[in-house]
Design a protein around this motif. Structure first.
Motif, PDB file in Angstrom:
ATOM      1  N   UNK A 257      12.358 -11.709  14.581  1.00  0.00           N
ATOM      2  CA  UNK A 257      11.278 -12.211  13.729  1.00  0.00           C
ATOM      3  C   UNK A 257      11.334 -11.572  12.349  1.00  0.00           C
ATOM      4  N   UNK A 258      11.126 -12.370  11.328  1.00  0.00           N
ATOM      5  CA  UNK A 258      10.963 -11.852   9.974  1.00  0.00           C
ATOM      6  C   UNK A 258       9.474 -11.967   9.662  1.00  0.00           C
ATOM      7  N   UNK A 259       8.816 -10.827   9.504  1.00  0.00           N
ATOM      8  CA  UNK A 259       7.377 -10.800   9.257  1.00  0.00           C
ATOM      9  C   UNK A 259       7.126 -10.644   7.765  1.00  0.00           C
ATOM     10  N   UNK A 260       6.258 -11.460   7.227  1.00  0.00           N
ATOM     11  CA  UNK A 260       5.946 -11.422   5.804  1.00  0.00           C
ATOM     12  C   UNK A 260       4.485 -11.048   5.633  1.00  0.00           C
ATOM     13  N   UNK A 261       4.243  -9.963   4.907  1.00  0.00           N
ATOM     14  CA  UNK A 261       2.898  -9.498   4.593  1.00  0.00           C
ATOM     15  C   UNK A 261       2.641  -9.765   3.122  1.00  0.00           C
ATOM     16  N   UNK A 262       1.444 -10.220   2.793  1.00  0.00           N
ATOM     17  CA  UNK A 262       1.060 -10.412   1.402  1.00  0.00           C
ATOM     18  C   UNK A 262       0.075  -9.311   1.037  1.00  0.00           C
ATOM     19  N   UNK A 263       0.368  -8.591  -0.038  1.00  0.00           N
ATOM     20  CA  UNK A 263      -0.452  -7.461  -0.467  1.00  0.00           C
ATOM     21  C   UNK A 263      -1.735  -7.988  -1.100  1.00  0.00           C
ATOM     22  N   UNK A 264      -2.862  -7.502  -0.585  1.00  0.00           N
ATOM     23  CA  UNK A 264      -4.170  -7.896  -1.117  1.00  0.00           C
ATOM     24  C   UNK A 264      -4.582  -6.920  -2.209  1.00  0.00           C
ATOM     25  N   UNK A 265      -5.429  -7.374  -3.091  1.00  0.00           N
ATOM     26  CA  UNK A 265      -5.941  -6.520  -4.157  1.00  0.00           C
ATOM     27  C   UNK A 265      -7.080  -5.641  -3.664  1.00  0.00           C
ATOM     28  N   UNK A 266      -7.595  -4.766  -4.518  1.00  0.00           N
ATOM     29  CA  UNK A 266      -8.640  -3.823  -4.104  1.00  0.00           C
ATOM     30  C   UNK A 266      -9.933  -4.498  -3.643  1.00  0.00           C
ATOM     31  N   UNK A 267     -10.193  -5.708  -4.096  1.00  0.00           N
ATOM     32  CA  UNK A 267     -11.409  -6.404  -3.670  1.00  0.00           C
ATOM     33  C   UNK A 267     -11.372  -6.756  -2.185  1.00  0.00           C
ATOM     34  N   UNK A 268     -10.187  -6.850  -1.612  1.00  0.00           N
ATOM     35  CA  UNK A 268     -10.068  -7.173  -0.190  1.00  0.00           C
ATOM     36  C   UNK A 268     -10.628  -6.059   0.682  1.00  0.00           C
ATOM     37  N   UNK A 269     -10.447  -4.824   0.268  1.00  0.00           N
ATOM     38  CA  UNK A 269     -10.952  -3.704   1.059  1.00  0.00           C
ATOM     39  C   UNK A 269     -12.472  -3.794   1.211  1.00  0.00           C
ATOM     40  N   UNK A 270     -13.162  -4.048   0.118  1.00  0.00           N
ATOM     41  CA  UNK A 270     -14.623  -4.156   0.175  1.00  0.00           C
ATOM     42  C   UNK A 270     -15.048  -5.309   1.079  1.00  0.00           C
ATOM     43  N   UNK A 271     -14.348  -6.441   1.006  1.00  0.00           N
ATOM     44  CA  UNK A 271     -14.734  -7.585   1.836  1.00  0.00           C
ATOM     45  C   UNK A 271     -14.513  -7.303   3.318  1.00  0.00           C
ATOM     46  N   UNK A 272     -13.602  -6.393   3.620  1.00  0.00           N
ATOM     47  CA  UNK A 272     -13.353  -6.027   5.021  1.00  0.00           C
ATOM     48  C   UNK A 272     -14.350  -4.974   5.479  1.00  0.00           C
TER      49      UNK A 272
END
Length: 165
Positions: free
Chosen positions: A55-70
């Motif tokens: 498997x080739x796994x692809x992750x997309x890097x989220x910006x700092x606003x993603x941390x707060x939403x989580x």
């Protein structure tokens, strides 16, 4: 992201059937990182690709606003203790793995004094894992053995504080 060791870690990868079938545990991969002007390590939107068996796994890097939403999501807040305990259990299993022959010496060379203190504190103590917890069997001050979570293990006062500092 573990910037000091240029590693990417995904302990949640087993939630995907295709990955779980392979049965290789958490994803750990080496990623070339460089600190940007704003202090971040990787440009938001960038993709990190790691190979896991076929498997080739692809992750997309989220910006700092993603941390707060989580971390501010009501479900996360409602289950904060469980998420914290899961993190402590994951760290405990990693610490147990770092005690293996040939691995411990390299771990002790890493520039992380808290890791050194934890490895010394647990030594060869057995750990017990059940459906909910991973705990180390260590003697208390009177010499009686007790089961301790990683965050309950007493470390020397000179040991750097755990994150967040």
């Amino acid at each position: 992201m573990l910037p000091d060791s240029e590693r990417f870690v995904d302990p949640t990868i087993g939630q995907f059937d295709e990955v779980r079938k392979i049965g290789m545990g958490p994803m750990v991969g080496k990623v070339a990182m460089s600190t940007r002007e704003d202090g971040s390590l990787v440009e938001p939107g960038a993709q990190v690709m790691l190979q896991r068996d076929d498997l080739l796994l692809t992750y997309t890097v989220a910006g700092p606003e993603a941390l707060a939403s989580i971390v501010e999501h009501p479900e996360v807040i409602a289950h904060a203790d469980g998420h914290r305990r899961t993190g402590v259990n994951t760290a405990s299993l990693m610490l147990a793995a770092l005690r293996a022959e040939g691995v411990r010496d390299r771990a002790m060379q890493a520039p992380h004094p808290r890791l050194h203190a934890l490895l010394q504190a647990v030594g060869e103590a057995p750990y017990e894992s059940d459906a909910q917890d991973v705990r180390f069997r260590l003697p208390d001050q009177s010499g009686q053995e007790q089961l301790l979570w990683l965050d309950e293990i007493r470390l020397p006062p000179s040991t750097p504080a755990a994150w967040p500092r």
